[in-house]
Write an enzyme that holds these catalytic residues in place. Structure first.
Site, mmCIF file in Angstrom:
data_model
loop_
_atom_site.group_PDB
_atom_site.id
_atom_site.type_symbol
_atom_site.label_atom_id
_atom_site.label_comp_id
_atom_site.label_asym_id
_atom_site.label_seq_id
_atom_site.Cartn_x
_atom_site.Cartn_y
_atom_site.Cartn_z
ATOM 1 N N SER A 152 -11.639 -0.696 0.665
ATOM 2 C CA SER A 152 -11.310 0.273 -0.384
ATOM 3 C C SER A 152 -12.017 -0.006 -1.704
ATOM 4 O O SER A 152 -12.251 0.917 -2.481
ATOM 5 C CB SER A 152 -9.796 0.292 -0.615
ATOM 6 O OG SER A 152 -9.112 0.713 0.533
ATOM 7 N N THR A 215 -8.119 0.413 -4.807
ATOM 8 C CA THR A 215 -8.474 1.807 -5.094
ATOM 9 C C THR A 215 -8.200 2.193 -6.542
ATOM 10 O O THR A 215 -9.106 2.675 -7.235
ATOM 11 C CB THR A 215 -7.757 2.751 -4.113
ATOM 12 O OG1 THR A 215 -8.090 2.367 -2.780
ATOM 13 C CG2 THR A 215 -8.168 4.189 -4.345
ATOM 14 N N PHE A 340 6.831 0.584 -10.895
ATOM 15 C CA PHE A 340 8.080 0.876 -10.209
ATOM 16 C C PHE A 340 8.462 -0.116 -9.115
ATOM 17 O O PHE A 340 9.475 0.064 -8.464
ATOM 18 C CB PHE A 340 8.019 2.295 -9.627
ATOM 19 C CG PHE A 340 7.822 3.354 -10.679
ATOM 20 C CD1 PHE A 340 8.842 3.658 -11.569
ATOM 21 C CD2 PHE A 340 6.614 4.014 -10.793
ATOM 22 C CE1 PHE A 340 8.663 4.630 -12.546
ATOM 23 C CE2 PHE A 340 6.417 4.983 -11.769
ATOM 24 C CZ PHE A 340 7.444 5.283 -12.650
ATOM 25 N N GLU A 384 -3.722 8.213 -5.937
ATOM 26 C CA GLU A 384 -3.901 7.578 -4.634
ATOM 27 C C GLU A 384 -2.599 7.515 -3.852
ATOM 28 O O GLU A 384 -1.579 7.047 -4.368
ATOM 29 C CB GLU A 384 -4.427 6.149 -4.787
ATOM 30 C CG GLU A 384 -4.722 5.498 -3.440
ATOM 31 C CD GLU A 384 -4.577 3.979 -3.422
ATOM 32 O OE1 GLU A 384 -5.055 3.354 -2.452
ATOM 33 O OE2 GLU A 384 -3.976 3.413 -4.350
ATOM 34 N N ASP A 389 -2.593 3.794 4.134
ATOM 35 C CA ASP A 389 -3.373 2.666 4.625
ATOM 36 C C ASP A 389 -2.488 1.531 5.119
ATOM 37 O O ASP A 389 -2.701 0.969 6.196
ATOM 38 C CB ASP A 389 -4.278 2.178 3.483
ATOM 39 C CG ASP A 389 -5.060 0.933 3.817
ATOM 40 O OD1 ASP A 389 -6.017 1.031 4.603
ATOM 41 O OD2 ASP A 389 -4.724 -0.145 3.283
ATOM 42 N N ASP A 430 -10.835 7.090 1.319
ATOM 43 C CA ASP A 430 -11.837 6.053 1.114
ATOM 44 C C ASP A 430 -12.424 5.588 2.441
ATOM 45 O O ASP A 430 -13.589 5.235 2.534
ATOM 46 C CB ASP A 430 -11.251 4.875 0.332
ATOM 47 C CG ASP A 430 -9.880 4.454 0.830
ATOM 48 O OD1 ASP A 430 -9.356 5.055 1.779
ATOM 49 O OD2 ASP A 430 -9.310 3.501 0.255
ATOM 50 N N HIS A 431 -11.610 5.619 3.488
ATOM 51 C CA HIS A 431 -12.048 5.195 4.815
ATOM 52 C C HIS A 431 -11.029 5.673 5.836
ATOM 53 O O HIS A 431 -9.985 6.226 5.486
ATOM 54 C CB HIS A 431 -12.179 3.662 4.876
ATOM 55 C CG HIS A 431 -10.914 2.949 4.480
ATOM 56 N ND1 HIS A 431 -9.804 2.888 5.290
ATOM 57 C CD2 HIS A 431 -10.575 2.287 3.337
ATOM 58 C CE1 HIS A 431 -8.839 2.220 4.675
ATOM 59 N NE2 HIS A 431 -9.288 1.854 3.489
#
Length: 571
Positions: A152, A215, A340, A384, A389, A430-431
């Site tokens: 990432s 990311t 958070f 994001e 992921d 991203d992937h």
């Protein structure tokens, strides 16, 4: 008329008649001529990089291809042809929103689409996620400079800087040696977030991962190693050599960019995500009320970066739970910092179990837009869905797909709150992951279920006389049967269980079921295939075909002319 033909026909008509995107027939300056007053120092690394130069050439190629196609299209707007309707896209996007579904490959989008449809009582296959209804789409090649299958850090750096780079490094080019602090000097790249700040736009970064994770960090940090999230993660020599940890760079983003450019900026306006541990001292006295560890903070330098941020921005609002988030009045708040969770935020499926409560990704997106939209000059926002992921790494299709569906909801919120005439929205990944849909299940078969063939009522049996699921992983920890468990990370506490298992009496549709995997590994891995790009708004027509991933930056910059505005601002 066949309903599927009619549906496809009306969708095509929407693309042709509903488009308000514009294009400029004037050529983009060649990379060796696109010299600005920033280029001698801050932009030189980008402008002389062959990846950056190729990205600008790809924009020209995309424009030429679009002109060739639209030259044969009949007039569809009051002003003339569709080509005329997109005649001046450069700089038309006042706002740009980049959504990144971390690990959201094509198979993930497909399975999430079906699950979302089935959750609504449909067969599922005919359903569409919000961003799949965007008028333009293409593919991105995700490889890093040094790797067929990427990470990432390198992929996100490509998307926000226009330059492909190596695995594991942030905001720097491929000339950096990972883990070598000194090698980053002189190889720093300028990101679109930084250029937006210089252009006077509001800026924001939102993630369900740690906000210091690869990311989101790629938007604001320069690091020879993505793992240097706080000073305790850094080798002593990196600290001695003067490298800043990523959390430190976030809090001091304004000062760092001003030092690099000599410009006067106001810093990041909205930052929300997880990762409190990287901002707090390694001292229980600084624990947050919902700390999950006996000592929440990791920092070994004694610094409390939360209070440092509050001192730097006394008008800003810091929140750590859902109640604090809900109390934020977007109309009167100019700066928001939300952390958070101690580490990553909860999976969407598990969010209801958070101790102090967390906002959803769509709620954070809505709040961010409401705050950033207070700036009359516009904004650049990165969002994001980081835990897609993580669920895949854990081998949990339910977790990954549920978070993908929530990303689609966040995109819908953004689309509803913005105007397609002045806001470019790009949704991509991203992937990918080694996540597959297989077998020959009948239409409407539960996507999380076992394969039931056309005309059958019982699960299909493989050659080993065992049933199998539609979804599976090529590698990873293997099958789990945790029942109603919604935290996908529970799998890491148990031994690897890869290979074929007897699923005859297992309910594979429960949140706690993790799919079988072929190759036994301690964590499922990324995959190397292309990922989708979906776009709406000015410049979206440039999203077409198969592209190098760094072209996404060039599309966003072309549509918004952020680099041009940044140049004018600092002259």
């Amino acid at each position: 008329m066949n309903k599927f033909f009619y549906s496809a026909l009306t969708a095509s008509m929407f693309v042709l008649t509903g488009c308000t995107d514009d294009d400029d027939n004037s050529p983009v300056q060649p990379a060796d001529e696109a010299v600005t007053s920033l280029s001698s120092q801050q932009l030189e690394t980008s402008l002389t990089n062959p990846w950056f130069q190729q990205g600008q050439q790809d924009i020209e190629a995309a424009k030429a291809a679009w002109a060739e196609v639209t030259g044969t299209v009949a007039p569809v707007t009051q002003s003339g042809s569709l080509q005329a309707a997109i005649a001046d896209a450069r700089g038309k996007a006042k706002n740009v929103i980049l959504f990144v579904g971390d690990g959201m490959g094509v198979s993930t989008v497909t399975a999430a689409r079906i699950l979302d449809g089935q959750n609504q009582g449909k067969p599922g296959e005919e359903h569409q996620l919000s961003f799949e209804r965007f008028p333009f789409a293409g593919l991105a090649k995700t490889y890093n400079v040094d790797a067929q299958v990427p990470d990432s850090a390198g992929t996100m750096t490509a998307m926000v800087s226009g330059v492909k780079t190596d695995v594991g490094v942030l905001g720097v080019d491929e000339d950096v040696s990972r883990g070598d602090c000194g090698s980053a000097t002189g190889n720093e790249l300028m990101t679109l977030t930084e250029l937006a700040e210089l252009a006077g736009k509001a800026t924001g970064v939102v993630s369900t991962a740690r906000i210091t994770h690869a990311t989101p960090a790629a938007t604001y940090a320069k690091s020879a190693d993505r793992n240097w999230e706080d000073i305790s993660d850094m080798p002593p020599e990196a600290v001695t050599d003067g490298c800043q940890d990523i959390a430190d760079q976030l809090v001091n983003f304004e000062a760092n960019l001003e030092a690099r450019t000599g410009a006067d900026i106001d810093g990041l306006d909205v930052v929300m995500g997880g990762g409190r541990r990287h901002f707090l001292p390694n001292d229980a006295r600084f624990n947050s009320p919902d700390a999950r560890s006996s000592v929440e903070g990791d920092r070994t330098d004694g610094r409390n970066l939360v209070t440092e941020w509050q001192a730097q921005y006394p008008q800003g609002v810091y929140v750590y739970d859902k109640a604090g988030f809900d109390s934020v009045n977007a109309a009167t708040t100019s700066r928001l910092f939300g952390l958070f969770n101690e580490s990553h935020m909860q999976y969407e499926a598990d969010r209801g179990n958070d101790v102090a409560g967390e906002p959803s990704l769509s709620e954070m997106t809505a709040k961010a837009i409401d705050i950033l939209d207070n700036d009359p000059d516009g904004f650049f926002l990165t969002v994001e869905a980081g835990r897609v992921d993580h669920a895949h790494h854990a081998g949990s299709a339910n977790g990954a797909l549920t978070d993908t569906i929530e990303l689609a909801e966040a995109v819908k919120v953004a689309a509803d709150q913005t105007n397609p005439e002045d806001t470019l929205i790009i949704v991509t990944a991203d992937h990918s992951h080694v996540f597959t849909m297989a077998g020959y299940p009948k239409r409407g078969n539960p996507i999380l279920g076992k394969v039931v063939s056309i005309g059958a009522e019982q699960p299909e049996l493989a050659s080993d006389d065992l049933p199998y699921t539609t979804l599976g992983y090529a590698n990873g920890l293997g099958m789990r049967d945790y029942g109603s468990e919604t935290d996908a990370d529970r799998t890491y506490g148990d031994p690897i269980n890869a290979g074929r298992k007897d699923l005859t009496n297992v309910d594979t549709t429960t949140p706690g079921f993790h799919q079988e995997s072929l190759v036994p590994l301690g964590s499922e891995t990324h995959a190397g295939e292309d990922v989708g790009i979906y776009a709406r708004g000015p410049g979206a027509h440039l999203v077409t075909g198969t592209n190098e991933q760094n072209m996404i930056y060039h599309i966003m910059d072309y549509a918004s002319d952020i680099s041009g505005a940044a140049n004018l601002a600092v002259r």
